[in-house]
Design a protein around this motif. Sequence first.
Motif, short mmCIF file in Angstrom:
data_model
loop_
_atom_site.label_atom_id
_atom_site.label_comp_id
_atom_site.label_asym_id
_atom_site.label_seq_id
_atom_site.Cartn_x
_atom_site.Cartn_y
_atom_site.Cartn_z
N LEU A 116 0.83 -1.21 0.00
CA LEU A 116 0.00 0.00 0.00
C LEU A 116 0.87 1.27 0.00
O LEU A 116 0.63 2.19 -0.79
CB LEU A 116 -0.93 -0.02 1.23
N CYS A 117 1.87 1.29 0.86
CA CYS A 117 2.73 2.48 0.94
C CYS A 117 3.51 2.66 -0.37
O CYS A 117 3.73 3.79 -0.81
CB CYS A 117 3.69 2.39 2.13
N ALA A 118 3.94 1.54 -0.97
CA ALA A 118 4.68 1.64 -2.24
C ALA A 118 3.78 2.21 -3.33
O ALA A 118 4.18 3.08 -4.10
CB ALA A 118 5.22 0.27 -2.65
N CYS A 119 2.52 1.75 -3.37
CA CYS A 119 1.59 2.24 -4.39
C CYS A 119 1.30 3.73 -4.16
O CYS A 119 1.30 4.52 -5.10
CB CYS A 119 0.31 1.42 -4.36
N PHE A 120 1.07 4.09 -2.90
CA PHE A 120 0.79 5.50 -2.57
C PHE A 120 1.95 6.39 -3.05
O PHE A 120 1.75 7.39 -3.72
CB PHE A 120 0.61 5.63 -1.05
N ASP A 121 3.18 5.98 -2.71
CA ASP A 121 4.30 6.85 -3.07
C ASP A 121 4.60 6.87 -4.56
O ASP A 121 5.13 7.84 -5.08
CB ASP A 121 5.57 6.49 -2.29
N ARG A 122 4.28 5.78 -5.27
CA ARG A 122 4.48 5.81 -6.72
C ARG A 122 3.67 6.95 -7.33
O ARG A 122 4.15 7.66 -8.22
CB ARG A 122 4.01 4.49 -7.35
N GLN A 123 2.45 7.14 -6.81
CA GLN A 123 1.61 8.23 -7.34
C GLN A 123 2.26 9.59 -7.06
O GLN A 123 2.23 10.49 -7.88
CB GLN A 123 0.20 8.22 -6.70
N TYR A 145 -0.64 14.39 -1.99
CA TYR A 145 -0.97 13.28 -1.08
C TYR A 145 -2.46 12.94 -1.18
O TYR A 145 -2.85 11.78 -1.18
CB TYR A 145 -0.60 13.64 0.36
N LYS A 146 -3.26 13.98 -1.28
CA LYS A 146 -4.72 13.78 -1.35
C LYS A 146 -5.09 13.03 -2.64
O LYS A 146 -5.87 12.08 -2.60
CB LYS A 146 -5.39 15.16 -1.31
N GLU A 147 -4.50 13.46 -3.75
CA GLU A 147 -4.80 12.78 -5.02
C GLU A 147 -4.34 11.32 -4.99
O GLU A 147 -5.01 10.43 -5.52
CB GLU A 147 -4.09 13.50 -6.18
N ALA A 148 -3.19 11.09 -4.35
CA ALA A 148 -2.67 9.72 -4.28
C ALA A 148 -3.62 8.83 -3.48
O ALA A 148 -3.87 7.68 -3.85
CB ALA A 148 -1.28 9.71 -3.66
N LEU A 149 -4.16 9.36 -2.39
CA LEU A 149 -5.12 8.59 -1.58
C LEU A 149 -6.38 8.31 -2.39
O LEU A 149 -6.94 7.21 -2.32
CB LEU A 149 -5.49 9.36 -0.31
N GLU A 150 -6.82 9.30 -3.15
CA GLU A 150 -8.02 9.11 -3.98
C GLU A 150 -7.77 8.04 -5.04
O GLU A 150 -8.60 7.18 -5.29
CB GLU A 150 -8.40 10.42 -4.67
N LYS A 195 -4.81 6.71 5.92
CA LYS A 195 -5.36 8.08 5.96
C LYS A 195 -5.22 8.68 7.35
O LYS A 195 -4.80 9.83 7.50
CB LYS A 195 -6.86 8.05 5.59
N GLU A 196 -5.56 7.87 8.36
CA GLU A 196 -5.47 8.37 9.75
C GLU A 196 -4.02 8.69 10.11
O GLU A 196 -3.73 9.72 10.71
CB GLU A 196 -6.01 7.32 10.73
N ALA A 197 -3.13 7.78 9.73
CA ALA A 197 -1.71 7.99 10.07
C ALA A 197 -1.17 9.26 9.39
O ALA A 197 -0.40 10.01 9.99
CB ALA A 197 -0.88 6.78 9.66
N VAL A 239 -2.42 12.26 11.31
CA VAL A 239 -1.64 12.48 12.53
C VAL A 239 -0.35 13.23 12.19
O VAL A 239 0.14 14.06 12.94
CB VAL A 239 -1.31 11.12 13.21
N GLN A 240 0.18 12.95 11.00
CA GLN A 240 1.42 13.59 10.56
C GLN A 240 1.16 14.93 9.86
O GLN A 240 2.06 15.50 9.24
CB GLN A 240 2.16 12.67 9.57
N SER A 241 -0.09 15.38 9.93
CA SER A 241 -0.52 16.62 9.23
C SER A 241 -0.19 16.58 7.74
O SER A 241 0.19 17.60 7.15
CB SER A 241 0.12 17.88 9.84
N LEU A 242 -0.30 15.41 7.19
CA LEU A 242 0.05 15.25 5.77
C LEU A 242 -1.17 14.68 5.06
O LEU A 242 -1.40 13.50 5.06
CB LEU A 242 1.23 14.26 5.71
N GLU A 243 -2.02 15.59 4.60
CA GLU A 243 -3.29 15.11 4.03
C GLU A 243 -3.44 15.56 2.60
O GLU A 243 -2.92 16.59 2.23
CB GLU A 243 -4.45 15.65 4.84
#
Length: 314
Positions: free
Chosen positions: A266-273, A281-286, A305-307, A310-314
């Motif tokens: 999941l983290c690898a896919c998120f960061d690839r975006q 970050y928001k677009e990657a989550l979407e 998303k929650e984590a 917490v890191q103020s990274l949304e």
Amino acid sequence: MSYIPIRLRTLYPNTPLFFDAYIQVGEKYLLYIRNGDDISQDRIDNLKKKRVRRLFINSEHEEKYQEFLDARLNQAMSDNEQSPNEKAEVAVSIASSGVEDMYEDPESHQVFLLLEKAAEGIVKIVGKKTDVLGLFMKRVRDSKAEPIIQHALNVASLTSCLAEYLGLPDKTVQDLSVAALLMDVGMIKLPENARETFFKKRQDIAHDEWKVFATHPEVSRDILQGKEYVNRQILELVYTHEEMISGEGFPQKLTKLSLEQGILGLCACFDRQVTFHGMTYKEALEEISINQLGNFDLKLIKKLKEALKVQSLE
Ligand SMILES: [Fe+2]
């Protein structure tokens, strides 16, 4: 006496060294900083201007160098005087050195020890805090390191934050961080143009390109297999980092993944975006929760998303 290289970036101004550091001039090694002395910012800048990226140490002082890195990491972790930005800088400089060395010399045990140190630094400085992740990822982007190296660093920091948020044991968090730094090391054995495939969206990859690209988890694992200092959990995570619960992943098309495998994928896919496709970050989550619905565990996406919140990274 034999010499081994260390990256200039891992030295810090006004911090006494635990070893003699040498500079290479032609065939010779000249003593540049004596054990116990420090290096000023001016001298560091001067070396950078001359494009000197590496100094050398006596190979017998390798352990001293490890201790020196430990001390820097511990200082960044505990020193309240240090701003989150300075902490991020220490984590990025040690981690990027570790990963770059690994990509150049993946067979070396010494390099693996540095990489473990780098992973530990990311866990302690980024994962265990709630105000460093965004700064860390920004510094990674500004470092202008190769995108594949940036990706490894970001995924290690994201897995550390998510695994810490989920309260997983320290050993698991550390293994995830090491696996994230190593997962794509196999790319160095693939033809040059295979690296380009990395930056394409899956639907844009031609069949022939895909066949080569899809071998990289196995090649990464094969590089590490048989080394007694790489544990089974790390090997397994490296091998399965491209799997997805939809069965659309590779190389085994698994449909059941452990929590750790799910986190890394999941983290690898998120960061690839973010790193390869320039998304926020928001677009990657979407992208993950809408366009890739079914590829990842919904509960885990929610935790990510929650984590990030917490890191103020949304
Ligand atoms: Fe990969």
